[in-house]
Design an enzyme around this catalytic site. Structure first.
Site, mmCIF file in Angstrom:
data_model
loop_
_atom_site.group_PDB
_atom_site.id
_atom_site.type_symbol
_atom_site.label_atom_id
_atom_site.label_comp_id
_atom_site.label_asym_id
_atom_site.label_seq_id
_atom_site.Cartn_x
_atom_site.Cartn_y
_atom_site.Cartn_z
ATOM 1 N N SER A 12 1.041 -1.072 0.065
ATOM 2 C CA SER A 12 -0.100 0.050 -0.012
ATOM 3 C C SER A 12 1.109 1.268 0.018
ATOM 4 C CB SER A 12 -0.763 -0.062 1.314
ATOM 5 O OG SER A 12 -1.519 1.351 1.294
ATOM 6 N N TYR B 4 -1.168 -0.870 10.630
ATOM 7 C CA TYR B 4 -1.449 -1.413 9.257
ATOM 8 C C TYR B 4 -0.444 -0.765 8.153
ATOM 9 C CZ TYR B 4 -3.378 -1.544 4.608
ATOM 10 O OH TYR B 4 -3.536 -1.753 3.053
#
Length: 258
Positions: A139, A152
């Site tokens: 990401s 995350y």
């Protein structure tokens, strides 16, 4: 010769888009997900529509047993996997100070531990055959300044760094390893985590199909890190090069949940 791809988190979102695209390209598929009924239905749909062999493999990759099931398939020498897509992952809708050990450990087992284990299971055979592809879905949240209270974003920083390191180590063998780093993508990901994304501007969103298209293109061009779409390429440049105080101010509401 027909190639085989194994895709984790394969029934929806980016994983589902990979499965569809690779089926169109003629790959036989091994699809991994937790929901056995949904997985079986999706596998049957792809096999009927595209005339390829699709094997559903139900497994929870946040568990040792789940990882071992998929590792066993990756180790089958007479039916090699030519492409591994490590897509399964989760986020948490809880700031770290209100989180739990159980929740954080599940995130780390799925986002990091499973990626490491499956890569290690697939890579020796690929290196021996001197061909194979591994795409680890990361990401843009993993670049630049850590997002406040988010493990995350830390997990995705690991995935990107890990992929770059492994890619460099196997480059002489012609095996390709790449980190795919999308921005905000229309999937079930945020809903499953309970994250309200209703205020996110529409122009920031990508489709899963766009992410997969750009990712496969970049893999085949030899890139080690793929950032789909020009706006996120600009964002990553800013995360890497702008003053960190400014980056923190701009990104403080995103919480790394991309």
């Amino acid at each position: 010769m027909t190639k085989t791809a194994l895709v984790t988190g394969a029934t929806a979102g980016i994983g589902g888009a990979f499965a569809r695209r690779l089926a169109v390209e003629g790959y036989d598929l091994v699809l991994v997900a937790r929901d056995e009924a949904r997985l079986a239905a999706f596998s049957a749909e792809l096999a009927e529509r595209h005339g390829v062999t699709v094997v559903p493999l139900a497994a929870d990759l946040s568990t040792v047993e789940g990882c071992e099931r998929v590792e066993a398939r990756l180790a089958v020498a007479d039916s090699p996997v030519d492409m591994l897509v490590n897509n399964a992952g989760i986020s948490l809708n809880t700031p770290f100070l209100r989180s739990t050990v159980e929740g954080e450990e599940q995130l780390l087992r799925l986002n990091i531990h499973a990626v490491m284990r499956l890569t290690l299971a697939a890579l020796p055979g690929m290196v021996e055959r001197r061909r194979g592809d591994i795409i680890n879905v990361s990401s843009v949240a993993g670049f630049g300044t850590p997002m406040p209270g988010s493990t995350y974003s830390a997990s995705k920083a690991w995935v990107t760094n890990f992929s770059q390191s492994i890619a460099e180590s196997v480059r002489p063998t012609r095996v390709r390893v790449m980190a795919l780093c999308p921005g905000y993508t229309r999937t079930e990901f945020h809903d499953r985590a309970g994250i309200n994304m209703s205020k996110m501007p529409e122009w920031l969103w990508l489709s899963a199909e766009e992410v997969v298209r750009d990712g496969l293109r970049d893999l085949r061009r030899g890139k080690i890190v793929s950032v789909p779409d020009w706006k996120y390429k600009v964002a990553v440049f800013g995360l890497r090069h702008l003053p960190q105080g400014l980056v923190r101010t701009v990104s403080k509401d995103a919480r790394g949940r991309i």
